[in-house]
Design a protein around this motif. Structure first.
Motif, PDB file in Angstrom:
ATOM      1  N   GLU A   1      36.356  54.346  43.662  1.00 20.10           N
ATOM      2  CA  GLU A   1      35.232  53.460  44.016  1.00 20.10           C
ATOM      3  C   GLU A   1      34.601  52.859  42.757  1.00 20.10           C
ATOM      4  N   GLU A   2      34.453  53.675  41.719  1.00 19.90           N
ATOM      5  CA  GLU A   2      33.871  53.211  40.456  1.00 19.90           C
ATOM      6  C   GLU A   2      34.752  52.149  39.802  1.00 19.90           C
ATOM      7  N   MET A   3      36.052  52.368  39.777  1.00 14.56           N
ATOM      8  CA  MET A   3      36.973  51.405  39.170  1.00 14.56           C
ATOM      9  C   MET A   3      36.941  50.080  39.933  1.00 14.56           C
ATOM     10  N   LEU A   4      36.903  50.163  41.250  1.00 13.26           N
ATOM     11  CA  LEU A   4      36.859  48.961  42.075  1.00 13.26           C
ATOM     12  C   LEU A   4      35.574  48.179  41.815  1.00 13.26           C
ATOM     13  N   ASP A   5      34.455  48.883  41.698  1.00  9.66           N
ATOM     14  CA  ASP A   5      33.179  48.230  41.392  1.00  9.66           C
ATOM     15  C   ASP A   5      33.221  47.541  40.027  1.00  9.66           C
ATOM     16  N   GLU A   6      33.777  48.222  39.029  1.00  8.69           N
ATOM     17  CA  GLU A   6      33.882  47.646  37.690  1.00  8.69           C
ATOM     18  C   GLU A   6      34.801  46.424  37.681  1.00  8.69           C
ATOM     19  N   PHE A   7      35.898  46.521  38.397  1.00 14.42           N
ATOM     20  CA  PHE A   7      36.841  45.412  38.502  1.00 14.42           C
ATOM     21  C   PHE A   7      36.176  44.199  39.156  1.00 14.42           C
ATOM     22  N   THR A   8      35.450  44.425  40.238  1.00 17.12           N
ATOM     23  CA  THR A   8      34.728  43.357  40.946  1.00 17.12           C
ATOM     24  C   THR A   8      33.681  42.729  40.033  1.00 17.12           C
ATOM     25  N   LYS A   9      32.956  43.558  39.316  1.00 14.73           N
ATOM     26  CA  LYS A   9      31.918  43.077  38.393  1.00 14.73           C
ATOM     27  C   LYS A   9      32.529  42.199  37.300  1.00 14.73           C
TER      28      LYS A   9
ATOM     29  N   ILE B   1      35.305  40.470  37.430  1.00 14.21           N
ATOM     30  CA  ILE B   1      35.750  39.193  38.013  1.00 14.21           C
ATOM     31  C   ILE B   1      34.566  38.255  38.211  1.00 14.21           C
ATOM     32  N   LYS B   2      33.460  38.785  38.735  1.00 16.48           N
ATOM     33  CA  LYS B   2      32.261  37.962  38.952  1.00 16.48           C
ATOM     34  C   LYS B   2      31.754  37.374  37.634  1.00 16.48           C
ATOM     35  N   GLU B   3      31.724  38.181  36.587  1.00 16.00           N
ATOM     36  CA  GLU B   3      31.271  37.709  35.273  1.00 16.00           C
ATOM     37  C   GLU B   3      32.188  36.608  34.734  1.00 16.00           C
ATOM     38  N   ALA B   4      33.488  36.787  34.902  1.00 16.06           N
ATOM     39  CA  ALA B   4      34.452  35.788  34.434  1.00 16.06           C
ATOM     40  C   ALA B   4      34.268  34.472  35.185  1.00 16.06           C
ATOM     41  N   VAL B   5      34.033  34.543  36.474  1.00 12.90           N
ATOM     42  CA  VAL B   5      33.825  33.330  37.273  1.00 12.90           C
ATOM     43  C   VAL B   5      32.533  32.645  36.841  1.00 12.90           C
ATOM     44  N   LYS B   6      31.455  33.403  36.632  1.00 16.77           N
ATOM     45  CA  LYS B   6      30.183  32.833  36.179  1.00 16.77           C
ATOM     46  C   LYS B   6      30.350  32.098  34.851  1.00 16.77           C
TER      47      LYS B   6
END
Length: 95
Positions: free
Chosen positions: A11-19, A21-26
């Motif tokens: 769950e932690e890895m998935l959250d970090e991965f999602t975060k 991706i969001k930062e890269a898109v921003k």
């Protein structure tokens, strides 16, 4: 025969991965925003673009000075039409 790979994330890895991706898109999105420029403008956007009141925009519409599209109560203006209106009414410098 299918080749399949299954990867399991905590769950932690998935959250970090999602975060990440969001930062890269921003970070990347502003580079592309001009290419996604809206083709249709709201009355408020036209008011701001022309620095005029809502009533003046309505007068321009009624006088046929700017083109528009109406669906029910929603009125939209083609960006190209508003820019053309600006070009036609521009006063050229004489010097």
């Amino acid at each position: 025969m299918k080749n399949a790979i299954q990867i399991t994330f905590s769950e932690e890895m998935l959250d970090e991965f999602t975060k990440a991706i969001k930062e890269a898109v921003k970070e990347e999105l502003p580079k592309y925003q001009n290419s996604f420029q809206k083709d249709w403008l709201s009355t408020e956007e036209v008011m701001e673009m022309l620095s005029v009141s809502r009533r003046t925009v309505q007068n321009y519409r009624d006088e046929g000075k700017i083109s528009y599209f109406q669906h029910g109560r929603k009125i939209l203006y083609p960006r190209e039409g508003v820019e053309e209106f600006l070009r036609k009414n521009m006063i050229k410098a004489y010097r």
